[in-house]
Design a protein around this motif. Structure first.
Motif, PDB file in Angstrom:
ATOM      1  N   ASP A 126      -0.922  -5.075   1.119  1.00 51.26           N
ATOM      2  CA  ASP A 126      -1.796  -6.148   0.655  1.00 51.26           C
ATOM      3  C   ASP A 126      -1.984  -6.014  -0.853  1.00 51.26           C
ATOM      4  OD1 ASP A 126      -3.659  -8.110   0.315  1.00 51.26           O
ATOM      5  OD2 ASP A 126      -5.106  -7.285   1.723  1.00 51.26           O
ATOM      6  N   SER A 127      -1.733  -7.103  -1.565  1.00 46.09           N
ATOM      7  CA  SER A 127      -1.858  -7.063  -3.030  1.00 46.09           C
ATOM      8  C   SER A 127      -3.079  -7.831  -3.515  1.00 46.09           C
ATOM      9  CB  SER A 127      -0.585  -7.627  -3.668  1.00 46.09           C
ATOM     10  OG  SER A 127      -0.421  -8.976  -3.265  1.00 46.09           O
ATOM     11  N   SER A 128      -4.034  -8.083  -2.624  1.00 46.24           N
ATOM     12  CA  SER A 128      -5.230  -8.813  -3.021  1.00 46.24           C
ATOM     13  C   SER A 128      -6.098  -7.966  -3.955  1.00 46.24           C
ATOM     14  CB  SER A 128      -6.042  -9.207  -1.787  1.00 46.24           C
ATOM     15  OG  SER A 128      -6.633  -8.052  -1.216  1.00 46.24           O
ATOM     16  N   PRO A 129      -6.920  -8.620  -4.786  1.00 46.22           N
ATOM     17  CA  PRO A 129      -7.832  -7.853  -5.650  1.00 46.22           C
ATOM     18  C   PRO A 129      -8.772  -6.946  -4.851  1.00 46.22           C
ATOM     19  CG  PRO A 129      -7.674 -10.105  -6.402  1.00 46.22           C
ATOM     20  CD  PRO A 129      -6.950 -10.047  -5.079  1.00 46.22           C
ATOM     21  N   GLU A 130      -9.166  -7.382  -3.652  1.00 43.58           N
ATOM     22  CA  GLU A 130     -10.047  -6.558  -2.824  1.00 43.58           C
ATOM     23  C   GLU A 130      -9.343  -5.268  -2.409  1.00 43.58           C
ATOM     24  OE1 GLU A 130     -13.150  -7.043   0.861  1.00 43.58           O
ATOM     25  OE2 GLU A 130     -11.673  -8.600   0.525  1.00 43.58           O
ATOM     26  N   ALA A 131      -8.070  -5.389  -2.002  1.00 49.74           N
ATOM     27  CA  ALA A 131      -7.301  -4.190  -1.632  1.00 49.74           C
ATOM     28  C   ALA A 131      -7.093  -3.310  -2.859  1.00 49.74           C
ATOM     29  CB  ALA A 131      -5.963  -4.596  -1.024  1.00 49.74           C
ATOM     30  N   ALA A 132      -6.857  -3.932  -4.012  1.00 49.38           N
ATOM     31  CA  ALA A 132      -6.660  -3.160  -5.249  1.00 49.38           C
ATOM     32  C   ALA A 132      -7.926  -2.388  -5.606  1.00 49.38           C
ATOM     33  CB  ALA A 132      -6.247  -4.085  -6.384  1.00 49.38           C
ATOM     34  N   ALA A 133      -9.102  -3.031  -5.454  1.00 50.26           N
ATOM     35  CA  ALA A 133     -10.373  -2.357  -5.766  1.00 50.26           C
ATOM     36  C   ALA A 133     -10.584  -1.161  -4.844  1.00 50.26           C
ATOM     37  CB  ALA A 133     -11.533  -3.342  -5.646  1.00 50.26           C
ATOM     38  N   THR A 134     -10.246  -1.315  -3.575  1.00 48.52           N
ATOM     39  CA  THR A 134     -10.367  -0.207  -2.626  1.00 48.52           C
ATOM     40  C   THR A 134      -9.395   0.912  -2.988  1.00 48.52           C
ATOM     41  OG1 THR A 134     -11.061  -1.732  -0.884  1.00 48.52           O
ATOM     42  CG2 THR A 134     -10.271   0.422  -0.184  1.00 48.52           C
TER      43      THR A 134
END
Length: 194
Positions: free
Chosen positions: A1-9
């Motif tokens: 997953d390359s979403s910003p939420e996944a990146a923040a995690t």
């Protein structure tokens, strides 16, 4: 997953592992979060940038990112990201009481000018690192557990199945690094989550 939420995690996972270089790389996509992303994701990204900047000695950038996170969080009164990051935010706010004062609604226990500054009252080994915050429902289950309700009583109170209560508890244990109910409740209280 390359979403910003996944990146923040992922950034928080790298930070927890002590790998600032990979955290900074993952942070680039988290910071690119557009206004359509949830506020909490943007706040987490700004907090991660602030933490990395303070740790690398770039206090100016750290302060800018922290202020940006505070402004974003102020709109929705998002407190949980700051509670989860209190290990490094606390000392920063003690050095800058004016910043803590401006955003005191997000920091009900932030030090004021007229209060003596002391530690958290917890021994260092009691510090809890949380990579992923518990959900509202998981916190609600923990509040009921702290009220000495058993699994069936919690299920009845929340109008959910016993298995759902167990799933929420299991997830809370993982997120709070706890092995049983009492430990999960104690750690949630240490983090001012319940």
């Amino acid at each position: 997953d390359s979403s910003p939420e996944a990146a923040a995690t992922l950034v928080h996972a790298w930070l927890a592992a002590g790998d600032g270089k990979n955290a900074r790389l993952a942070l680039a996509s988290a910071l690119a979060a557009r206004s359509g992303e949830p506020e909490r994701v943007r706040v987490q990204a700004c907090l991660a940038d602030a933490r990395l900047s303070y740790y690398s000695g770039d206090r100016a950038r750290g302060c800018r990112s922290l202020v940006h996170a505070l402004r974003l969080a102020e709109r929705e009164q998002l407190r949980l990201p700051f509670v989860l990051e209190q290990g490094w935010i606390g000392p920063v706010l003690r050095r800058d009481p004016e910043l803590a004062s401006i955003h005191r609604r997000l920091f009900p226990s932030a030090p004021r000018h007229d209060q003596p500054q002391g530690g958290s009252g917890l021994p260092p080994e009691a510090t809890v690192l949380v990579v992923e915050p518990p959900t509202e429902r998981e916190l609600e289950v923990l509040r009921h557990v702290s009220g000495m309700l058993n699994t069936a009583e919690i299920a009845s109170e929340m109008c959910i199945s016993i298995n759902t209560v167990k799933a929420h508890l299991k997830s809370s244990y993982r997120k709070l690094a706890a092995s049983h109910r009492g430990e999960a409740v104690r750690r949630a209280r240490q983090l001012n989550l319940i």
